[in-house]
Design a protein around this motif. Structure first.
Motif, short mmCIF file in Angstrom:
data_model
loop_
_atom_site.label_atom_id
_atom_site.label_comp_id
_atom_site.label_asym_id
_atom_site.label_seq_id
_atom_site.Cartn_x
_atom_site.Cartn_y
_atom_site.Cartn_z
N ASN A 136 0.82 -1.21 0.00
CA ASN A 136 0.00 0.00 0.00
C ASN A 136 0.86 1.26 0.00
OD1 ASN A 136 -2.90 -0.36 -0.13
ND2 ASN A 136 -2.72 -1.57 1.75
N TRP A 139 2.00 1.70 -3.44
CA TRP A 139 0.83 2.10 -4.23
C TRP A 139 0.60 3.61 -4.12
CZ3 TRP A 139 -2.24 0.98 -7.99
CH2 TRP A 139 -3.53 1.51 -8.08
N LEU A 142 3.03 5.59 -6.38
CA LEU A 142 3.03 5.38 -7.83
C LEU A 142 2.84 6.66 -8.64
CD1 LEU A 142 1.21 2.06 -8.84
CD2 LEU A 142 3.60 2.67 -9.12
N ARG A 151 5.21 3.22 -14.48
CA ARG A 151 4.08 3.14 -13.56
C ARG A 151 3.24 1.89 -13.83
NH1 ARG A 151 0.77 8.32 -14.08
NH2 ARG A 151 2.50 9.09 -15.34
N ALA A 155 2.67 -1.20 -11.28
CA ALA A 155 1.32 -1.56 -10.85
C ALA A 155 1.07 -3.06 -11.07
CB ALA A 155 0.29 -0.73 -11.61
N LEU A 158 3.10 -4.95 -8.47
CA LEU A 158 2.46 -4.78 -7.17
C LEU A 158 1.20 -5.65 -7.09
CD1 LEU A 158 2.06 -1.35 -5.42
CD2 LEU A 158 0.19 -2.99 -5.39
N GLY A 159 0.38 -5.63 -8.15
CA GLY A 159 -0.84 -6.44 -8.16
C GLY A 159 -0.54 -7.92 -8.05
N LEU A 172 -6.52 -5.02 -3.32
CA LEU A 172 -5.42 -4.21 -3.82
C LEU A 172 -4.98 -4.72 -5.20
CD1 LEU A 172 -3.31 -2.00 -3.52
CD2 LEU A 172 -1.90 -3.61 -2.17
N GLN A 175 -7.35 -3.49 -7.83
CA GLN A 175 -7.14 -2.05 -8.01
C GLN A 175 -5.90 -1.77 -8.84
OE1 GLN A 175 -6.84 0.01 -4.26
NE2 GLN A 175 -7.38 2.00 -5.14
N ALA A 176 -4.80 -2.48 -8.52
CA ALA A 176 -3.54 -2.26 -9.23
C ALA A 176 -3.63 -2.70 -10.69
CB ALA A 176 -2.41 -3.01 -8.52
N TYR A 179 -5.83 -0.25 -12.65
CA TYR A 179 -5.09 0.99 -12.86
C TYR A 179 -4.10 0.81 -14.02
CZ TYR A 179 -1.66 4.71 -11.90
OH TYR A 179 -0.80 5.77 -12.01
#
Length: 757
Positions: A136, A139, A142, A151, A155, A158-159, A172, A175-176, A179
């Motif tokens: 987070n 995140w 970013l 970016r 992402a 991270l995802g 999360l 969301q990642a 995005y």
């Protein structure tokens, strides 16, 4: 610079093998330091993706050491850290990431990249809550990354890490990935958009949101139409096939699986042989696609009319052939040898009296695909893969340990051969050619028993890795016209100082006195069977897992000379193979040619003989190991080890002067017990040597029995009336009729691999 940029762009798009040689050429030619750094980074990325990771290191270090700016240097430090992490050097990777953070100062991109990679490295030590908290934090940072492409990559990274945590990280992860999808779409970053869509679709499939998963797959298909994206389309089509199959739309599912397979074939040479975590790319990502398609084709065959059924079975057979080819590529870590064998294959029509059996192991059943000169048929057997494997392993173990084996021999016969018995009798089959699957590669088919007779009493049995890799043309030369090179080692020399460290430790673990006692009771110093009553000498390496690490050489440089000499003498004594002398003497009378024995069997002498191209048979009677990969498989000459690649180089050196190698015999090699990949070593050795056939054994063999069988085999082979596999069958039957060798321990492990003719 446009040319350089085009090449770097090809790397970005994953076309590594296509661009590697031009990159290397330009790297050597350029004198512009900045270009050289960029080229070095691209070359390293290519080598890493092609799993030639050792070759990547000098280019990674060059890019790191010669980067112009601190930020560039930090980026190359991260690449170096990722490489170190993939090689299992966690401490060095952490140090590289820390250097990157220090060099980058306030650069958000470097900080996030370093942090995410370090979290991936150390995340297993943290609680789920701590990992999510760290993710987070990244995140939130970013938006501070200036480059949109970076970016998106961060992402997705991270995802993926959030998803791996489990349900607690899924919010999360969604969301990642979303995005990343939006940003890639806005920036027209097609490959990154495909990656984001693929990740999201997988999450929806895992959550049983099939409509959403299919909708995202459709989006990915539209994006992929504008570019060469076979790697992503494999996953997209495979997912579509899985969902359609679950919905009962079998024809559409088969079509999707076929498209996934077509994408695999389009980029076969670019798919890494192994992932960086050591998992096989074939086992993890390719085998399920091939096997899923073959499964559906076989399952639906019985619903078709005779003509269409035959066509569908042949289609399934062709898919199975692709599986077998890829398995060998995976084992050898070498696509060239397999592609060369496929290109050079010469075939003949399947003769009457010969049948080919493809056993296909599926999770809850086994399919038997039978091909004869009259066509193809199949049978389905209800058995789980796990129970079949357990039965095969225990059967082989009981034979080796002189325990009761007949009940298992009957059960396995009933599963593998009895369903085909009536067809085999109807077609008057005398030769069985078996393309084994999984654990069945460990099975001594000759020892299966129908309740009255062993299988070897009914059939000559050959093992083939894949028909498309087998030269099944008839022998050009017969009988005494086959000139033979005999190479044997009964008394090892300097080779004992070249053995893998793990093997040496295992050999000497019992201590000198125990080793001496073993030598006194066993002419070959092989291990005695632990639970059984066999007392004849064994052609085995005393350490059961001797192929564990053939890349690590024994280090004795710090030991006193007297201690090194003692170790050398102990190893020589433990690895002597007294029966080899008698075997070579007998074969000299049967097989005309040349002999290299003991001190005469050096690597250089062997190479010199091979280069003449005079020999159609090469017979090697020496210790050897086939492990789980080609990297931990080797043969022992008197002075040095011969690796799989070394064997390839030596035996192919004489090809231009030769009509080809008919047979490679390895009479004292052993296969790692319980590893169903290890028997691929014999197939791999034949493949790399361009030998039409190879003769070897599934387990360490009795010295006396091996010598007797080899002599009888070559006598039988001298008759033009006998094929190679018939010559072996008759030799095995001679041992079966001998009271001293009637137990299958003595004759069952011998297998003919490759051409049976």
């Amino acid at each position: 610079m446009e040319t350089l940029n085009n090449k770097l762009d090809l790397c970005e798009r994953g076309n590594y093998s296509q661009v590697l040689q031009p990159l290397l050429a330009q790297y050597s030619a350029t004198s512009v330091q900045a270009d050289k750094v960029r080229l070095a980074a691209a070359i390293a990325a290519s080598y890493i993706q092609m799993q030639q990771t050792a070759l990547a290191e000098p280019y990674l270090r060059f890019a790191y050491e010669h980067a112009d700016t601190a930020v560039d240097k930090a980026a190359h430090a991260i690449a170096l850290g990722n490489w170190q992490q993939s090689r299992g050097n966690a401490d060095a990777a952490r140090a590289s990431y820390d250097v990157a953070i220090t060099l980058a100062g306030s650069d958000a991109g470097i900080a996030i990249s370093s942090g995410l990679n370090r979290l991936k490295l150390d995340g297993g030590k943290l609680s789920a809550t701590a990992r999510i908290s760290s993710l987070n934090a990244y995140w939130q940072r970013l938006p501070a990354v200036s480059k949109p492409q970076a970016r998106i990559r961060f992402a997705i990274n991270l995802g993926a890490q959030a998803k791996a945590i489990g349900p607690a990280g899924h919010a999360l992860a969604y969301q990642a990935f979303d995005y990343a999808r939006q940003l890639a779409q806005a920036g027209q970053e097609s490959r990154l958009l495909l990656e984001a869509l693929d990740q999201l679709a997988q999450m929806y499939e895992d959550a049983h949101r099939q409509d959403d998963a299919l909708a995202l797959s459709d989006q990915a298909m539209l994006v992929a139409q504008t570019m060469q994206a076979h790697d992503f389309l494999i996953a997209v089509e495979w997912r579509r096939g899985r969902i359609l199959r679950q919905r009962g739309q079998t024809d559409m599912a088969i079509a999707a699986y076929q498209r996934a397979l077509d994408h695999i074939e389009a980029i076969r040479t670019d798919i890494p042989v192994e992932y960086q975590d050591g998992k096989s790319s074939f086992r993890e990502t390719l085998e399920p696609v091939y096997l899923g398609l073959a499964d559906m084709l076989l399952q639906g065959a019985d619903q078709l009319n005779a003509a269409n059924k035959e066509q569908q079975l042949r289609r399934a057979r062709n898919v199975l052939e692709l599986i077998k080819q890829t398995e060998l590529q995976d084992y050898l870590g070498d696509r060239c040898a397999v592609e060369s064998a496929r290109a050079n294959r010469r075939s003949s029509t399947l003769a009457p009296g010969t049948a080919i059996i493809y056993p296909v192991i599926l999770p809850s059943r086994m399919e038997l695909l039978l091909e004869t000169a009259g066509g193809m048929q199949h049978r389905s057997i209800a058995v789980s893969a796990d129970s079949l494997r357990a039965e095969v392993i225990e059967f082989g173990s009981n034979i080796r340990d002189n325990l009761s084996f007949k009940p298992q021999a009957k059960r396995l016969y009933d599963m593998l051969l009895a369903p085909l018995d009536s067809l085999l009798q109807q077609k008057k089959i005398e030769t069985l050619v078996i393309i084994p699957d999984g654990a069945l590669r460990l099975l001594p088919f000759a020892a299966l028993h129908d309740g009255q007779r062993f299988a070897i009493e009914k059939y000559a049995i050959a093992i083939v890795p894949a028909l498309t890799l087998t030269n099944t043309a008839a022998r050009e030369q017969q009988g005494t016209n086959l000139k033979t090179l005999l190479a044997g080692m009964s008394e090892p020399g300097a080779v004992v100082d070249k053995l893998p460290a793990v093997m040496v430790e295992q050999l000497l673990a019992a201590g000198p006195q125990s080793a001496t006692a073993t030598v006194a009771t066993s002419a070959t110093t092989g291990r005695q069977l632990s639970r059984g009553s066999f007392t004849r000498s064994m052609r085995s390496l005393p350490a059961g897992k001797s192929g564990a690490d053939s890349n690590a050489a024994m280090s004795v440089t710090d030991k006193p000379a007297a201690e090194k000499l003692l170790r050398h003498q102990q190893l020589q004594q433990m690895l002597s193979l007294n029966g080899v002398d008698e075997e070579i003497r007998m074969l000299e009378k049967l097989a005309p040619g040349q002999t290299l024995l003991n001190a005469g069997f050096t690597v250089s002498a062997f190479a010199g003989k091979i280069k003449t191209g005079d020999y159609q048979i090469v017979h090697i009677a020496s210790h050897g190991v086939f492990g789980g990969t080609a990297d931990n498989s080797f043969l022992m000459a008197h002075d040095d080890l011969i690796t799989m690649n070394g064997l390839q180089q030596l035996l192919r050196a004489g090809e231009k002067n030769s009509r080809g190698l008919e047979l490679l015999t390895l009479s004292a090699c052993e296969t790692a017990e319980g590893d169903d990949r290890a028997p691929l070593g014999l197939s791999g050795a034949a493949l790399k040597a361009h030998a039409k056939s190879a003769l070897g054994s599934l387990w360490p063999v009795s010295d006396d029995a091996a010598s007797a069988l080899m002599a009888q085999f070559y006598r039988n082979l001298s008759s033009p009336a006998n094929s190679k596999v018939q010559a072996l069958q008759k030799a095995q039957l001679e041992l079966l009729k001998n009271d001293n060798y009637s137990h299958p321990f003595y004759w069952a492990p011998f297998i003919m691999v490759g051409s049976w003719l």
